[in-house]
Design a protein around this motif. Structure first.
Motif, PDB file in Angstrom:
ATOM      1  N   ILE A  97     -29.823  62.834 -11.773  1.00  0.00           N
ATOM      2  CA  ILE A  97     -29.257  64.093 -12.263  1.00  0.00           C
ATOM      3  C   ILE A  97     -30.268  64.596 -13.296  1.00  0.00           C
ATOM      4  O   ILE A  97     -30.268  64.148 -14.438  1.00  0.00           O
ATOM      5  N   GLN A  98     -31.121  65.491 -12.876  1.00  0.00           N
ATOM      6  CA  GLN A  98     -32.257  65.918 -13.686  1.00  0.00           C
ATOM      7  C   GLN A  98     -31.958  67.198 -14.441  1.00  0.00           C
ATOM      8  O   GLN A  98     -31.183  68.029 -13.986  1.00  0.00           O
ATOM      9  N   GLU A  99     -32.604  67.339 -15.562  1.00  0.00           N
ATOM     10  CA  GLU A  99     -32.441  68.527 -16.405  1.00  0.00           C
ATOM     11  C   GLU A  99     -33.220  69.722 -15.865  1.00  0.00           C
ATOM     12  O   GLU A  99     -32.966  70.846 -16.271  1.00  0.00           O
ATOM     13  N   ALA A 108     -31.278  72.144 -11.044  1.00  0.00           N
ATOM     14  CA  ALA A 108     -31.055  71.268 -12.191  1.00  0.00           C
ATOM     15  C   ALA A 108     -29.612  70.791 -12.226  1.00  0.00           C
ATOM     16  O   ALA A 108     -28.690  71.523 -11.847  1.00  0.00           O
ATOM     17  N   LYS A 109     -29.430  69.551 -12.645  1.00  0.00           N
ATOM     18  CA  LYS A 109     -28.123  68.907 -12.841  1.00  0.00           C
ATOM     19  C   LYS A 109     -27.336  68.699 -11.548  1.00  0.00           C
ATOM     20  O   LYS A 109     -26.139  68.449 -11.598  1.00  0.00           O
ATOM     21  N   LEU A 117     -44.300  65.311  -2.043  1.00  0.00           N
ATOM     22  CA  LEU A 117     -44.775  65.995  -3.242  1.00  0.00           C
ATOM     23  C   LEU A 117     -43.545  66.612  -3.881  1.00  0.00           C
ATOM     24  O   LEU A 117     -42.735  67.255  -3.200  1.00  0.00           O
ATOM     25  N   THR A 118     -43.380  66.411  -5.178  1.00  0.00           N
ATOM     26  CA  THR A 118     -42.268  67.030  -5.896  1.00  0.00           C
ATOM     27  C   THR A 118     -42.828  67.919  -7.000  1.00  0.00           C
ATOM     28  O   THR A 118     -43.813  67.573  -7.661  1.00  0.00           O
ATOM     29  N   VAL A 119     -42.197  69.063  -7.159  1.00  0.00           N
ATOM     30  CA  VAL A 119     -42.560  70.001  -8.222  1.00  0.00           C
ATOM     31  C   VAL A 119     -41.317  70.196  -9.089  1.00  0.00           C
ATOM     32  O   VAL A 119     -40.287  70.672  -8.616  1.00  0.00           O
ATOM     33  N   HIS A 120     -41.423  69.765 -10.339  1.00  0.00           N
ATOM     34  CA  HIS A 120     -40.316  69.909 -11.299  1.00  0.00           C
ATOM     35  C   HIS A 120     -40.591  71.142 -12.155  1.00  0.00           C
ATOM     36  O   HIS A 120     -41.684  71.289 -12.713  1.00  0.00           O
ATOM     37  N   ILE A 121     -39.596  72.001 -12.243  1.00  0.00           N
ATOM     38  CA  ILE A 121     -39.722  73.279 -12.957  1.00  0.00           C
ATOM     39  C   ILE A 121     -38.732  73.288 -14.108  1.00  0.00           C
ATOM     40  O   ILE A 121     -37.526  73.222 -13.872  1.00  0.00           O
ATOM     41  N   PHE A 122     -39.218  73.343 -15.337  1.00  0.00           N
ATOM     42  CA  PHE A 122     -38.317  73.299 -16.501  1.00  0.00           C
ATOM     43  C   PHE A 122     -38.650  74.379 -17.497  1.00  0.00           C
ATOM     44  O   PHE A 122     -39.598  75.089 -17.383  1.00  0.00           O
TER      45      PHE A 122
END
Length: 97
Positions: A41-43, A76-77, A92-97
């Motif tokens: 469960i990512q921010e 997110a979440k 490949l993962t791209v995390h956008i915060f």
């Protein structure tokens, strides 16, 4: 670095950070066929592409099977878990915060 120059772990997954810049983080993930079933469960939002292999994810209580070339956006979440992967699956993962 060549994105396809990988070693498959005996169990679990190997995460290799490729880029962290401003509001994004890109990782290469190599998965074995023996996973621990961790729930994430990512921010941050996550977009991914499956470069090789096959994977089944549980995303917000629904199963989704991905094959080579498939992409997925995980807001997110949103609870998600990797249920099964073919040995040597490459993401490949791209995390956008």
């Amino acid at each position: 670095m060549n994105i396809y120059d990988t070693v498959t772990p005996k169990s679990g997954e190997t995460f290799t950070p490729l880029l962290a810049h401003k509001n994004i983080k890109i990782n290469r993930i190599v998965s074995s066929d023996h996973l621990d079933g961790t729930e994430y469960i990512q921010e941050e939002d996550e977009w991914l592409v499956l470069l090789e292999g096959e994977a089944t994810l549980l995303l917000d209580q629904a199963e989704q099977t991905l094959t080579k070339g498939d992409t997925l956006f995980i807001p997110a979440k949103t609870p998600h878990r990797v249920l099964h992967t073919k040995n040597g699956t490459l993401w490949l993962t791209v995390h956008i915060f």
